[in-house]
Design a protein around this motif. Structure first.
Motif, PDB file in Angstrom:
ATOM      1  N   ASP A 196      54.545  -3.626  33.893  1.00  0.00           N
ATOM      2  CA  ASP A 196      55.234  -2.488  33.263  1.00  0.00           C
ATOM      3  C   ASP A 196      55.354  -1.312  34.217  1.00  0.00           C
ATOM      4  O   ASP A 196      56.384  -0.611  34.237  1.00  0.00           O
ATOM      5  N   ALA A 197      54.324  -1.098  35.025  1.00  0.00           N
ATOM      6  CA  ALA A 197      54.381  -0.004  36.000  1.00  0.00           C
ATOM      7  C   ALA A 197      55.450  -0.264  37.051  1.00  0.00           C
ATOM      8  O   ALA A 197      56.167   0.659  37.462  1.00  0.00           O
ATOM      9  N   ALA A 200      58.760   0.410  35.483  1.00  0.00           N
ATOM     10  CA  ALA A 200      58.972   1.850  35.311  1.00  0.00           C
ATOM     11  C   ALA A 200      59.319   2.528  36.628  1.00  0.00           C
ATOM     12  O   ALA A 200      60.039   3.543  36.642  1.00  0.00           O
ATOM     13  N   CYS A 201      58.822   1.998  37.727  1.00  0.00           N
ATOM     14  CA  CYS A 201      59.125   2.582  39.033  1.00  0.00           C
ATOM     15  C   CYS A 201      60.495   2.175  39.555  1.00  0.00           C
ATOM     16  O   CYS A 201      60.894   2.605  40.647  1.00  0.00           O
TER      17      CYS A 201
END
Length: 304
Positions: A196-197, A200-201
């Motif tokens: 997820d990170a 998101a990036c």
């Protein structure tokens, strides 16, 4: 001044520290230590290396031409001249069994490699790309609805008998097993916080799959590849036994057993020796797979 009933530290005798009689056991490091911690890998790997050595050095292990006919020497019992006896055409069974090791190992390793690579790609795409999941999995479900041996027979019926076509037919039948395994792993990995990170990036999907998803699928896929290798060897022997695999001119364990089944009651050694070699090879691959499973996933290992 000490309160009433208190004891001064000078009046208390401290016991000397107890010496450590049992020294902590230091685990062995390196390759030898790894094998000692996982004896199943050591035993299975040793058996598999032995069979690979037999396949590679078959011409130097006192063998003869496995296709040479000698009708005058047909159906001879095992002796000093023919260690495993001869078949109904006078061919040396010992030589045919040793050369047949090459066919089984080539088919097993070839199917395991191609099925793993193709199934890995399909599983990664299906598990991470949501819109493609339903389409790809319906195709895989259709292939899995057909028994693998029947699918391999149908594909071999469309081509001529050869080792390459046998590998192709069994690979098509084994791809759905790998793809569903990888898809299941990817479905659990794509919900992890680090994925997820990365999303998101703004990390692109191919980069996420390559850096974060693919490394975590290699361990279960490697274990699955060993089981596919063993299954492919058995399937090749079945195909050759029923006449749908390698041509009779190529010595393989399935062909040898098929030629000896008519004389099973009077000359059982023609079937017995290739069956023993097939069983030992499949056992070695399965033991290696079990050891790798325990090594790569310690939670599955039975430890005290």
């Amino acid at each position: 001044m000490l309160p009433p009933g208190a004891v001064s530290r000078r009046d208390v005798a401290a016991a000397a520290p107890t010496p450590d009689v049992m020294q902590p056991k230091q685990p062995r490091k390196g390759f030898l230590g790894y094998l000692m911690r996982h004896p199943t890998i050591a035993f299975g790997g040793a058996l598999l290396l032995l069979m690979i050595g037999v396949a590679v050095f078959a011409p130097f292990l006192w063998t003869k031409d496995p296709t040479a006919l000698a009708p005058v020497m047909r159906t001879r019992d095992p002796s000093a001249a023919h260690w495993f006896g001869t078949d109904m055409l006078g061919r040396d069974v010992y030589s045919r069994v040793l050369y047949g090791t090459r066919v089984s190992l080539i088919v097993g390793f070839g199917v395991a490699f191609f099925a793993s690579v193709i199934g890995l790609f399909i599983g990664l795409v299906s598990g991470f790309v949501r819109w493609a999941d339903s389409i790809i999995m319906r195709v895989m479900d259709g292939l899995m609805s057909i028994p693998s041996i029947l699918l391999a027979i149908a594909l071999m019926a469309l081509t001529r008998g050869s080792v390459g076509n046998v590998i192709l037919a069994i690979t098509v039948a084994e791809i759905p097993r790998v793809s569903r395994l990888v898809r299941g792993v990817v479905l659990s990995l794509r919900e992890q916080p680090y994925v997820d990170a990365a999303v998101a990036c703004g990390t692109r999907t191919p980069v996420i799959i390559w850096r974060h998803i693919l490394p975590n699928t290699l361990a279960p896929m490697t274990v699955q590849a060993t089981y596919i290798c063993a299954s492919a060897m058995i399937t090749e022997a079945i195909l050759s036994f029923i006449g749908a695999g390698t041509p009779p001119i190529i010595p393989s364990w399935g062909n040898i057993m098929a030629e000896g089944r008519a004389l099973w009651q009077v000359k059982p050694y023609i079937v017995f020796f290739p069956a023993i070699f097939l069983s030992i090879t499949v056992l070695a691959v399965n033991l290696l797979g079990d050891g790798l499973r325990d090594s790569l996933d310690p939670r599955a290992a039975k430890r005290v």
